[in-house]
Design an enzyme around this catalytic site. Structure first.
Site, mmCIF file in Angstrom:
data_model
loop_
_atom_site.group_PDB
_atom_site.id
_atom_site.type_symbol
_atom_site.label_atom_id
_atom_site.label_comp_id
_atom_site.label_asym_id
_atom_site.label_seq_id
_atom_site.Cartn_x
_atom_site.Cartn_y
_atom_site.Cartn_z
ATOM 1 C CG HIS A 484 -2.461 0.873 1.040
ATOM 2 N ND1 HIS A 484 -3.755 1.055 1.316
ATOM 3 C CD2 HIS A 484 -1.727 2.073 1.154
ATOM 4 C CE1 HIS A 484 -4.003 1.317 1.311
ATOM 5 N NE2 HIS A 484 -3.550 2.682 0.646
ATOM 6 C CB ALA A 514 4.626 -9.480 -0.173
ATOM 7 C CB ALA A 532 7.362 -9.089 3.712
ATOM 8 C CB THR A 537 7.053 6.525 9.824
ATOM 9 O OG1 THR A 537 8.645 5.656 10.230
ATOM 10 C CG2 THR A 537 6.548 5.081 10.213
ATOM 11 C CE LYS A 538 13.823 6.560 10.010
ATOM 12 N NZ LYS A 538 14.883 6.817 11.327
#
Length: 560
Positions: A484, A514, A532, A537-538
């Site tokens: 995502h 994945a 996976a 976040t950065k």
């Protein structure tokens, strides 16, 4: 961006490191020599397109570069006016808007170039007419199209309203400005300065440090200095430092000062010599007829020095409020009074006031925070309450409806081997798709027009490209099943829960394994591997294997 020219380029160099400390990534595009040391050794990204050798600074590569890269950014700031670059930004955004792209917001930072002095000064009549014509034809369009005009101080904001008509910006924003704290005083600094200016070694002196130009009022300073010494005042020596001595005006100033050996012209000072000059001086003097911010004034404050300035230095209100200097009109009489007042006051309590004023108004950390707060408050898309209203325009929602229908009919159930067909569908809806791209049919794509897919990249079934903001995949990138990429979020600190979009950039040869999740605003460096189910976040560094929640670099990726 040449440091020798000072002005906006130096301000940008001061601000970017502080903004990056707040998590705001910056890139600069400019028209400088691609091989210049200040480009190749820059600590932040500068896209130099080469010098523009014409009066308008027209460069044929600027507009194509902007059309290709602008959608990677949340916001664009145009620094300075009256040259081609502002018109190129305006034109590029209009072209992208007509193509249905979700364009970044544009801001303009004039850096004092809307000051009425430029239209009223003697000797600038032809330039004033030129500027008026250019305003009517081009510049007012740039100003009025911008989301806001960013000013460095309150005085600049006020003066900009006096210069041209019509003048109706959407927003006027005093974001302030700042500089990095100076290096600590050292013996090496004074040695470097006295090597360049031996005439004042072991002697007190006043310091002027700026361009030797008629706008800076150097003639007023020299005349007032000579007059007061003739009247019997025992003044320190006067150091007039800066580039421009070879100009006609510079030669006139040398001739004017030739009657007094205590007036010294060491030329341009930089590095240790500059800081040595600041730290060792008795006071800093700048009698400008027009000065938008005055970085040298702020540098003097940071070194704990009283500043003697004209009321045409736009930060004079802050200087007076902090009791860190003396302010007088930019006239001969004003300069005489300026030096007299300093002579009488001598410097009682000045160091404390100067440094306090610097920290309160002009430190780059505080300026960066104000800058961030201002842009964050404006850059949510849109600003209304998302609980009660839509987050995107009607045009955007209609385009997504059409795309949803087309994706259902022609994309989602297409045979797996028909990668060229799906690439064709994405291109129809505005995506930039390279050669040999493999996007599988079960990939969920929010808005194709915000996608850029490099050659031979692949996106596996079940992946989500939540392209509320721009998502860019480089060459041979692999996005595995269920991953995502989320380029949109909400500001939960605001009552209306406004939408915020931030671009995601995944550089060449990256593998995102994945079911990983990549946050808005993240850049994954070239050749990196993301494990996976990692939560990124950065930014991740190039050629590293990274994994975890939150994702962190673990070891180098070695190609054998």
């Amino acid at each position: 961006m040449n440091p020798a020219l000072g002005g906006p380029g130096q301000g940008i160099r001061n601000m970017i490191p502080a903004l990056e400390q707040l998590g705001i990534a910056n890139e600069v595009v400019c028209l400088d020599d691609t091989k210049a040391n200040f480009i190749t050794k820059s600590p932040f990204t500068i896209h130099a397109l080469g010098e523009a050798n014409n009066p308008w600074s027209y460069h044929p590569q600027l507009l194509p570069w902007l059309k290709e890269h602008l959608l990677r950014f949340d916001a664009v700031i145009v620094h300075g006016l009256w040259l081609y670059h502002g018109f190129a930004f305006y034109k590029a955004l209009k072209i992208l808007q007509k193509e249905g792209k979700l364009i970044p917001k544009m801001y303009v930072m004039p850096h004092g170039m809307l000051d009425p002095w430029f239209q009223r000064a003697e000797g600038r009549k032809l330039k004033a007419i030129r500027n008026w014509v250019y305003w009517k034809l081009i510049e007012q369009k740039v100003i009025h199209a911008a989301e806001g005009i960013l000013f460095t101080c309150e005085e600049e904001l006020r003066l900009a309203r006096e210069t041209f008509r019509p003048y109706a910006p959407k927003r006027e924003l005093n974001v302030g400005y700042g500089i990095q704290p100076p290096p600590l005083r050292s013996k090496e600094m004074e040695t470097a300065f006295y090597q360049q200016c031996p005439e004042v070694q072991d002697s007190p002196y006043l310091l002027f440090l700026s361009r030797i130009h008629v706008k800076k009022g150097v003639d007023l300073l020299i005349k007032a200095y000579l007059y007061l010494k003739k009247e019997g005042l025992t003044l320190p020596k006067l150091v007039v430092a800066g580039p421009g001595l070879e100009t006609t005006y510079g030669k006139e100033m040398i001739q004017l000062a030739s009657v007094d050996k205590d007036i010294v012209f060491p030329g341009m000072l930089s590095g240790d010599a500059k800081w040595g000059a600041f730290y060792a001086c008795e006071a800093f003097v700048l009698p400008s007829h027009q000065e938008n911010f005055g970085i040298a004034v702020v540098e003097a404050l940071a070194c704990g020095k009283i500043v003697l300035i004209s009321d045409q230095v736009n930060i004079w209100r802050e200087i007076e409020a902090g009791k860190a200097g003396i302010v007088e009109p930019d006239t001969y009489e004003g300069m005489v009074n300026l030096l007299k007042r300093w002579y009488k006051a001598q410097k009682d309590g000045v160091t404390e006031n100067a440094q306090t004023t610097f920290l309160q108004y002009f430190s780059v950390e505080e300026a960066a925070k104000r800058f961030e707060n201002t842009l964050n408050s404006l850059n949510s898309r849109p600003s209304q309450d998302t609980h009660t209203g839509p987050s995107f325009s009607l045009q955007n929602r209609l385009l997504r409806l059409i795309w949803g229908i087309a994706a259902l009919l022609f994309f989602r159930y297409s045979p797996r081997p028909l990668h060229a067909w799906r690439a064709f569908c994405l291109r129809i809806f505005g995506a930039k798709v390279g050669k040999g791209v493999h996007v599988y049919p079960k990939v969920k794509i929010w808005a194709p027009w915000n996608l850029e897919l490099g050659d031979e990249c692949g996106v596996g079934d079940g992946a989500t490209l939540y392209s509320q903001g721009k998502i860019s995949l480089g060459k041979r990138v692999v996005i595995s099943q269920g991953t995502h990429l989320c380029a949109g979020t909400h500001d939960y600190t605001k009552e209306g829960f406004p939408l915020i979009t931030k671009p995601i950039r995944i550089e060449d040869n990256v593998w995102v394994a994945a079911e990983a999740f990549v946050h808005p605003g993240v850049t994954i460096g070239e050749g990196a591997v993301v494990g996976a189910r990692s939560v990124v976040t950065k930014d991740m560094p190039a050629w590293m294997v990274c994994a975890g929640h939150p994702c962190k670099p673990i070891k180098p990726r070695v190609i054998t």
